[in-house]
Structure formats: C-alpha cells, structure tokens
Design an enzyme around this catalytic site. Structure first.
Site, PDB file in Angstrom:
ATOM      1  N   HIS A  72       0.835  -1.197   0.000  1.00 32.90           N
ATOM      2  CA  HIS A  72       0.000   0.000   0.000  1.00 32.90           C
ATOM      3  C   HIS A  72       0.870   1.247   0.000  1.00 32.90           C
ATOM      4  O   HIS A  72       1.747   1.393   0.834  1.00 32.90           O
ATOM      5  CB  HIS A  72      -0.938   0.022   1.216  1.00 32.90           C
ATOM      6  CG  HIS A  72      -2.161  -0.815   1.010  1.00 32.90           C
ATOM      7  ND1 HIS A  72      -3.346  -0.569   1.644  1.00 32.90           N
ATOM      8  CD2 HIS A  72      -2.388  -1.890   0.211  1.00 32.90           C
ATOM      9  CE1 HIS A  72      -4.252  -1.458   1.257  1.00 32.90           C
ATOM     10  NE2 HIS A  72      -3.697  -2.273   0.401  1.00 32.90           N
ATOM     11  N   TYR A 216      -9.113   6.061   7.109  1.00 34.43           N
ATOM     12  CA  TYR A 216      -9.219   6.492   8.508  1.00 34.43           C
ATOM     13  C   TYR A 216     -10.205   7.658   8.535  1.00 34.43           C
ATOM     14  O   TYR A 216      -9.931   8.713   7.965  1.00 34.43           O
ATOM     15  CB  TYR A 216      -7.860   6.965   9.040  1.00 34.43           C
ATOM     16  CG  TYR A 216      -6.868   5.842   9.291  1.00 34.43           C
ATOM     17  CD1 TYR A 216      -6.128   5.279   8.256  1.00 34.43           C
ATOM     18  CD2 TYR A 216      -6.665   5.354  10.580  1.00 34.43           C
ATOM     19  CE1 TYR A 216      -5.219   4.250   8.502  1.00 34.43           C
ATOM     20  CE2 TYR A 216      -5.747   4.333  10.844  1.00 34.43           C
ATOM     21  CZ  TYR A 216      -5.031   3.795   9.803  1.00 34.43           C
ATOM     22  OH  TYR A 216      -4.131   2.780  10.052  1.00 34.43           O
ATOM     23  N   PRO A 308      -4.213   0.944  18.743  1.00 36.28           N
ATOM     24  CA  PRO A 308      -3.977   0.398  17.402  1.00 36.28           C
ATOM     25  C   PRO A 308      -4.070   1.407  16.248  1.00 36.28           C
ATOM     26  O   PRO A 308      -3.752   1.065  15.116  1.00 36.28           O
ATOM     27  CB  PRO A 308      -5.061  -0.682  17.262  1.00 36.28           C
ATOM     28  CG  PRO A 308      -6.109  -0.326  18.242  1.00 36.28           C
ATOM     29  CD  PRO A 308      -5.436   0.401  19.356  1.00 36.28           C
ATOM     30  N   LYS A 312       1.136   0.204  15.032  1.00 37.19           N
ATOM     31  CA  LYS A 312       2.553   0.109  15.401  1.00 37.19           C
ATOM     32  C   LYS A 312       2.942  -1.092  16.259  1.00 37.19           C
ATOM     33  O   LYS A 312       4.125  -1.417  16.373  1.00 37.19           O
ATOM     34  CB  LYS A 312       2.962   1.380  16.181  1.00 37.19           C
ATOM     35  CG  LYS A 312       3.101   2.612  15.327  1.00 37.19           C
ATOM     36  CD  LYS A 312       4.421   2.605  14.594  1.00 37.19           C
ATOM     37  CE  LYS A 312       4.441   3.550  13.427  1.00 37.19           C
ATOM     38  NZ  LYS A 312       4.067   2.940  12.155  1.00 37.19           N
ATOM     39  N   TYR A 400       3.934   6.711   9.915  1.00 35.64           N
ATOM     40  CA  TYR A 400       3.126   5.539   9.545  1.00 35.64           C
ATOM     41  C   TYR A 400       3.993   4.453   8.900  1.00 35.64           C
ATOM     42  O   TYR A 400       3.831   3.266   9.195  1.00 35.64           O
ATOM     43  CB  TYR A 400       2.003   5.955   8.599  1.00 35.64           C
ATOM     44  CG  TYR A 400       0.880   4.943   8.540  1.00 35.64           C
ATOM     45  CD1 TYR A 400      -0.234   5.058   9.365  1.00 35.64           C
ATOM     46  CD2 TYR A 400       0.927   3.866   7.658  1.00 35.64           C
ATOM     47  CE1 TYR A 400      -1.258   4.116   9.325  1.00 35.64           C
ATOM     48  CE2 TYR A 400      -0.084   2.925   7.611  1.00 35.64           C
ATOM     49  CZ  TYR A 400      -1.178   3.058   8.448  1.00 35.64           C
ATOM     50  OH  TYR A 400      -2.184   2.130   8.407  1.00 35.64           O
TER      51      TYR A 400
HETATM   52  P1  RFL Z   1       1.347 -11.191  21.687  1.00 30.58           P
HETATM   53  O1  RFL Z   1       0.965 -11.254  20.262  1.00 30.58           O
HETATM   54  O2  RFL Z   1       0.364 -10.781  22.691  1.00 30.58           O
HETATM   55  O3  RFL Z   1       1.927 -12.622  22.051  1.00 30.58           O
HETATM   56  C1  RFL Z   1       2.205 -12.992  23.378  1.00 30.58           C
HETATM   57  C2  RFL Z   1       2.164 -14.510  23.459  1.00 30.58           C
HETATM   58  O4  RFL Z   1       2.568 -14.914  24.763  1.00 30.58           O
HETATM   59  C3  RFL Z   1       1.700 -15.930  25.210  1.00 30.58           C
HETATM   60  N1  RFL Z   1       1.767 -15.954  26.687  1.00 30.58           N
HETATM   61  C4  RFL Z   1       2.427 -16.892  27.408  1.00 30.58           C
HETATM   62  N2  RFL Z   1       3.129 -17.963  27.032  1.00 30.58           N
HETATM   63  C5  RFL Z   1       3.674 -18.737  28.000  1.00 30.58           C
HETATM   64  N3  RFL Z   1       3.518 -18.488  29.333  1.00 30.58           N
HETATM   65  C6  RFL Z   1       2.813 -17.406  29.756  1.00 30.58           C
HETATM   66  N4  RFL Z   1       2.664 -17.167  31.046  1.00 30.58           N
HETATM   67  C7  RFL Z   1       2.218 -16.553  28.768  1.00 30.58           C
HETATM   68  N5  RFL Z   1       1.473 -15.427  28.815  1.00 30.58           N
HETATM   69  C8  RFL Z   1       1.205 -15.082  27.553  1.00 30.58           C
HETATM   70  C9  RFL Z   1       0.350 -15.549  24.639  1.00 30.58           C
HETATM   71  O5  RFL Z   1      -0.536 -16.655  24.571  1.00 30.58           O
HETATM   72  C10 RFL Z   1       0.748 -15.040  23.262  1.00 30.58           C
HETATM   73  O6  RFL Z   1       0.753 -16.064  22.298  1.00 30.58           O
HETATM   74  O7  RFL Z   1       2.613 -10.226  21.904  1.00 30.58           O
HETATM   75  P2  RFL Z   1       3.835  -9.855  20.911  1.00 30.58           P
HETATM   76  O8  RFL Z   1       4.477 -11.085  20.343  1.00 30.58           O
HETATM   77  O9  RFL Z   1       4.640  -8.883  21.672  1.00 30.58           O
HETATM   78  O10 RFL Z   1       3.159  -9.141  19.670  1.00 30.58           O
HETATM   79  C11 RFL Z   1       2.518  -7.902  19.815  1.00 30.58           C
HETATM   80  C12 RFL Z   1       1.387  -7.760  18.793  1.00 30.58           C
HETATM   81  O11 RFL Z   1       0.570  -8.903  18.857  1.00 30.58           O
HETATM   82  C13 RFL Z   1       0.555  -6.499  19.028  1.00 30.58           C
HETATM   83  O12 RFL Z   1       1.391  -5.418  19.339  1.00 30.58           O
HETATM   84  C14 RFL Z   1      -0.279  -6.150  17.795  1.00 30.58           C
HETATM   85  O13 RFL Z   1      -1.249  -7.121  17.545  1.00 30.58           O
HETATM   86  C15 RFL Z   1      -0.959  -4.792  17.968  1.00 30.58           C
HETATM   87  N6  RFL Z   1      -1.821  -4.442  16.845  1.00 30.58           N
HETATM   88  C16 RFL Z   1      -1.298  -3.961  15.657  1.00 30.58           C
HETATM   89  N7  RFL Z   1       0.041  -3.892  15.490  1.00 30.58           N
HETATM   90  C17 RFL Z   1       0.553  -3.495  14.286  1.00 30.58           C
HETATM   91  O14 RFL Z   1       1.787  -3.415  14.156  1.00 30.58           O
HETATM   92  N8  RFL Z   1      -0.252  -3.158  13.203  1.00 30.58           N
HETATM   93  C18 RFL Z   1      -1.607  -3.218  13.288  1.00 30.58           C
HETATM   94  O15 RFL Z   1      -2.276  -2.969  12.290  1.00 30.58           O
HETATM   95  C19 RFL Z   1      -2.174  -3.604  14.561  1.00 30.58           C
HETATM   96  N9  RFL Z   1      -3.507  -3.681  14.688  1.00 30.58           N
HETATM   97  C20 RFL Z   1      -3.216  -4.570  16.953  1.00 30.58           C
HETATM   98  C21 RFL Z   1      -4.042  -4.174  15.838  1.00 30.58           C
HETATM   99  C22 RFL Z   1      -3.794  -5.098  18.090  1.00 30.58           C
HETATM  100  C23 RFL Z   1      -5.156  -5.238  18.154  1.00 30.58           C
HETATM  101  N10 RFL Z   1      -5.654  -5.817  19.331  1.00 30.58           N
HETATM  102  C24 RFL Z   1      -6.614  -6.838  19.340  1.00 30.58           C
HETATM  103  C25 RFL Z   1      -4.992  -5.555  20.595  1.00 30.58           C
HETATM  104  C26 RFL Z   1      -5.404  -4.296  15.898  1.00 30.58           C
HETATM  105  C27 RFL Z   1      -5.982  -4.805  17.058  1.00 30.58           C
HETATM  106  C28 RFL Z   1      -7.477  -4.878  17.070  1.00 30.58           C
HETATM  107  C1  PHB Z   2      -6.035  -3.889  10.763  1.00 30.58           C
HETATM  108  O1  PHB Z   2      -6.109  -4.161   9.550  1.00 30.58           O
HETATM  109  O2  PHB Z   2      -6.375  -4.689  11.636  1.00 30.58           O
HETATM  110  C2  PHB Z   2      -5.549  -2.550  11.182  1.00 30.58           C
HETATM  111  C3  PHB Z   2      -5.090  -1.674  10.222  1.00 30.58           C
HETATM  112  C4  PHB Z   2      -4.645  -0.411  10.611  1.00 30.58           C
HETATM  113  C5  PHB Z   2      -4.684  -0.042  11.936  1.00 30.58           C
HETATM  114  C6  PHB Z   2      -5.142  -0.936  12.894  1.00 30.58           C
HETATM  115  C7  PHB Z   2      -5.598  -2.189  12.523  1.00 30.58           C
HETATM  116  O3  PHB Z   2      -4.275   1.188  12.290  1.00 30.58           O
END
Ligand code: RFL
Ligand code: PHB
Length: 406
Positions: A72, A216, A308, A312, A400
């Site tokens: 993108h 957005y 989110p 990042k 971004y």
């Molecule tokens: P995670 O992905 O939470 O993984 C942590 C893992 O640790 C396990 N765990 C354990 N394992 C063993 N023993 C324990 N005691 C444990 N406790 C926990 C868990 O089961 C899990 O598998 O952390 P990590 O690896 O640091 O990754 C971080 C990302 O997942 C997070 O920052 C992103 O998902 C945030 N996020 C976004 N990030 C982006 O860069 N671009 C995006 O577009 C974006 N969109 C989002 C998002 C997060 C969202 N939510 C649901 C919070 C959109 C949403 C809606």
């Molecule tokens: C997503 O596709 O889940 C998404 C994209 C952009 C954002 C957050 C989430 O800023």
C-alpha cells in the site's frame, strides 16, 4: 531442560526471535501457554512497516508474504465528508507499507520453527521467571504434554507437569498479560500509562474492501477504519464506548453506523457482506521502563502497548527482537556486552517515537465523549493541515511507514 535463550510467548515477537537466533546458530526454546490454533488464528494487526517486511524477508520468512501481501502506497483520511489521500512514497522518498495479517506472519513463523528450528512447546505456560539477577535464570513452567508440539492426543484432563527451563538469558515475549514483567522488582520499574475512554469494535466480513487503500475516518459520531485482510475479506472498526459488549451490536446496526461515518459528499458507497467475527478491543498506551533487568529482557507487548490507530504494535515487537538478536550475536562474535547492555535504551528511543505517533493518531481521529466544540474545531484544523501542508503530511507518512531501527 537447558538452553541459551528461553523465550516466553509465541506471538510475533517470540516466534521471530526464535527464527533470528536459529539463523545465527544460537539455540532457544519457546514456551507458549496456548495451543497452535489459537496462536495462528487470533485476529490482530494488519499492517507491516517497510522495515518489518525487510526483516521477515532477510530471516527467510517472507516468501508467502511477498506472494499474498498487498503493498500500500498511501491511506485516505476522511473528515467533514471530504477525502484526502496521504501518498507515502511521494512524501517519504519511497517508503510504503504491506497489508499482511499478523495471523499469517505467525503461521509462516510457526511452520518454519517446527520444520527447522529449536523446540516450540505449545500449552506450556510459564509460571514464573526466577534468578534473573544470576548467570542462570530459570523459567518455571507447566506443560500439558510430555513432549512434542502438535497433535491433541492424550491432553484431555491432563493438568500438566511442572518443569524448569534453565537459560543464559530469558526474553519475555509474553504480551501485556504475561508473567515475565513481574520478575522485575517494583523498585527497579517505572510505568507510564494512559487509557482512553473508548475502544474499537472490530469486524471481519466476507466482502471485497470498498476502497483499495485503508480509510481512517473522523466523524462527530466517532472514528471508523476500513482495512482488509485480502481482496475478498474486509476488516472494519468502529469507535465505541470502552465497556461495549460486541454482541450488543446487530450486524445491520454495524453496517449502518459504518456507512454514516464513512459518508462522503461525492457519493462513495460501502459494500456490505456477511460478518464472520466481532470483537471489542480496549485502547491503552503503556510503557514499562527499563526493558531489561539482569538477564531478563522484555520485548513487544510485554514491555509496551500502543493504541492500534497507528498500526505500530507488531512493528515495535519486531524492532525489539531484532535489537536483542543483534546484540547477542555481537556479544558472541566480539565478546563485548555493550549492545546488550544498551538494549533497553536502544529500544525505548524507538518505542517512545511510536507511543507519540500512536497517541497523536488516536487523538487526531477519535471523538472523546467530553470533547468541547473548541476541541472539535482544533481536531478538524489538525486534519486539514495534514491534508494541505507537505510538512504535516510528511510527518504523518514518516511515522506511519516506520521509524528506522538503529
Ligand atoms: P502477543 O501477540 O500478545 O503474544 C504474546 C504470546 O505470549 C503468550 N503468553 C504466554 N506464554 C507462556 N507463558 C505465559 N505465562 C504466557 N502469557 C502469555 C500468549 O498466549 C501469546 O501467544 O505479543 P507480541 O508477540 O509482543 O506481539 C505484539 C502484537 O501482537 C501487538 O502489538 C499487535 O497485535 C498490535 N496491533 C497492531 N500492530 C501493528 O503493528 N499493526 C496493526 O495494524 C495492529 N492492529 C493490533 C491491531 C492489536 C489489536 N488488538 C486486538 C490488541 C489491531 C488490534 C485490534
Ligand atoms: C487492521 O487491519 O487490523 C488494522 C489496520 C490499521 C490499523 C489498525 C488495525 O491502524
């Protein structure tokens, strides 16, 4: 059990770290509390920065991403029924982002790890990290199975065995709710936190995205985001009050509200489709300093959370584990612990830039429940400035597409 690096958590941070260490000839063991299906299906991030794409490719994990990911070159900002495109390559000197879901990144990394890497134990829950101030830190964990990673036989009703993983280093990649952070004594910790009085209601829908780039939207009724998972699957979000129950929104109500918030003066229309998933995400900014204590290192959501809006979170997690892996390789190659000692400081510089950017994006686009008419006007003026000033547009585009790794 004994290993060089004990990794807690098989989210993107833990899985990528295991891969980077494997490629450098350093052994590790990954402990993950959930099962494989959970790790591979949890709906979350969708946007990879250029730097993240480069890291995945260099790690040998970019094949399917390059075939199926969508490059993108911009996003659309929508407000006051107008549409404004932010052109990333034009404003940043060539940077773009990739739409490739976190679920797919995790699937690719799990497959590589099981095929070529060290042990990856699912349903192995870390209970505590001990001895982090000594040369041999330990992870106490409970494992449902005696060995192996896959299959579901023999696990029913098994409370699991307790075991100990002895390590040279422990990296807590266990997300915001993990246990690793608790091993850092309170007197050595400082927490910076902000919550927001709203959350995101997110849906997945079987319908081609109504626009070919992310939209957005700022609206008096609240923020809305149009994203996608593939040419056939849309991902959409609505700003909702923080304690909203996703089930309280009927499908048609969600589409009606999305339509209102995305409405433009030029008659743009939103395609509807079958909603296959619905959930609410709270919004939080959080940083734990420092990101290291003794031989325990924190990476990803275990150390910091961003709302989110700036996309990042996953990208920050990638930056942390790349920094750790490079520092450890540097130690092995030169005998110098200088980079490892600078881990927290190096990561935090980038983390705070992302915190700042995510906070700016969130306050730029969401409507606070107590927003005054004055604040509404200032918000619109900020958006208009980004849409019309190259300097302001460049600031958004640079943030971004991503802050460089050291
Ligand atoms: P995670 O992905 O939470 O993984 C942590 C893992 O640790 C396990 N765990 C354990 N394992 C063993 N023993 C324990 N005691 C444990 N406790 C926990 C868990 O089961 C899990 O598998 O952390 P990590 O690896 O640091 O990754 C971080 C990302 O997942 C997070 O920052 C992103 O998902 C945030 N996020 C976004 N990030 C982006 O860069 N671009 C995006 O577009 C974006 N969109 C989002 C998002 C997060 C969202 N939510 C649901 C919070 C959109 C949403 C809606
Ligand atoms: C997503 O596709 O889940 C998404 C994209 C952009 C954002 C957050 C989430 O800023």
């Amino acid at each position: 059990m004994r290993t060089t690096v004990g990794i807690i958590g098989a989210g993107p941070a833990g899985l990528l770290l295991a891969r980077l260490l494997h490629n450098a000839g350093i052994d590790s063991v990954v402990l993950e509390s959930r099962d494989r299906a959970y790790v591979e299906q949890r709906q979350r991030a969708g946007i990879l920065e250029q730097g993240t794409v480069d890291v995945l490719r260099a790690a040998g994990a970019g094949g399917r991403m390059d075939r199926e990911g969508l490059r993108h070159d911009g996003i659309e900002l929508r407000f006051a029924r107008e549409r404004h495109r932010v052109d990333f390559p034009a404003l940043t000197g060539g940077s773009s982002v990739m739409v490739y879901a976190q679920t797919e990144v995790c699937k690719d990394l799990v497959a590589l790890q099981l095929k070529e890497g060290g042990p990856l134990l699912f349903e192995a829950e870390a209970l505590a990290v001990e001895g982090v101030e000594t040369e041999r830190p330990r992870v106490r964990f409970r494992h449902k199975r005696n060995e192996g990673n896959e299959g579901s036989e023999g696990s029913e009703g098994n409370e699991g065995n307790e075991d100990v993983l002895e390590c040279d280093y422990v990296v807590g990649c266990d997300g915001f709710w993990g246990v690793a952070r608790q091993a850092i004594p309170a007197e050595h910790s400082r927490v910076f936190e902000r919550t927001y009085p709203f959350g995101w209601l997110g849906i997945l829908a079987d319908v081609p995205p109504s626009h070919d780039e992310l939209v957005y939207a700022r609206h008096d009724r609240g923020f809305a985001l149009l994203s996608m998972r593939s040419p056939a699957v849309s991902r959409l979000y609505l700003q909702v009050p923080e304690d909203t129950d996703a089930g309280s929104w009927a499908d048609e109500e969600i589409w009606d509200e999305l339509e209102r918030r995305f409405e433009t003066a030029d008659g743009w229309s939103l395609e509807r489709g079958a909603i296959t998933s619905k959930s609410v995400t709270p919004m939080r900014s959080y940083v734990h300093e420092p990101m290291r204590h003794g031989r325990l290192f924190l990476a990803g959501d275990a150390a910091h959370i961003v709302p989110p809006t700036g996309a990042k979170g996953l990208n920050l997690a990638v930056g942390d584990v790349v920094t750790f892996a490079r520092a450890l390789v540097h130690l092995e190659e030169t005998g110098s612990a200088e980079r490892l000692d600078a881990y927290s400081e190096t990561c935090l510089r980038r983390v705070w830039q992302a915190e700042r950017f995510s906070y700016d994006m969130t306050t730029l686009l969401h409507r606070a429940p107590d927003a005054t008419p004055f604040e509404d006007r200032v918000q619109l003026a900020r958006l208009r400035r980004i849409a019309t000033s190259r300097a302001a547009g460049t600031d958004l585009a640079e943030g971004y597409t991503g802050f460089p790794l050291d």
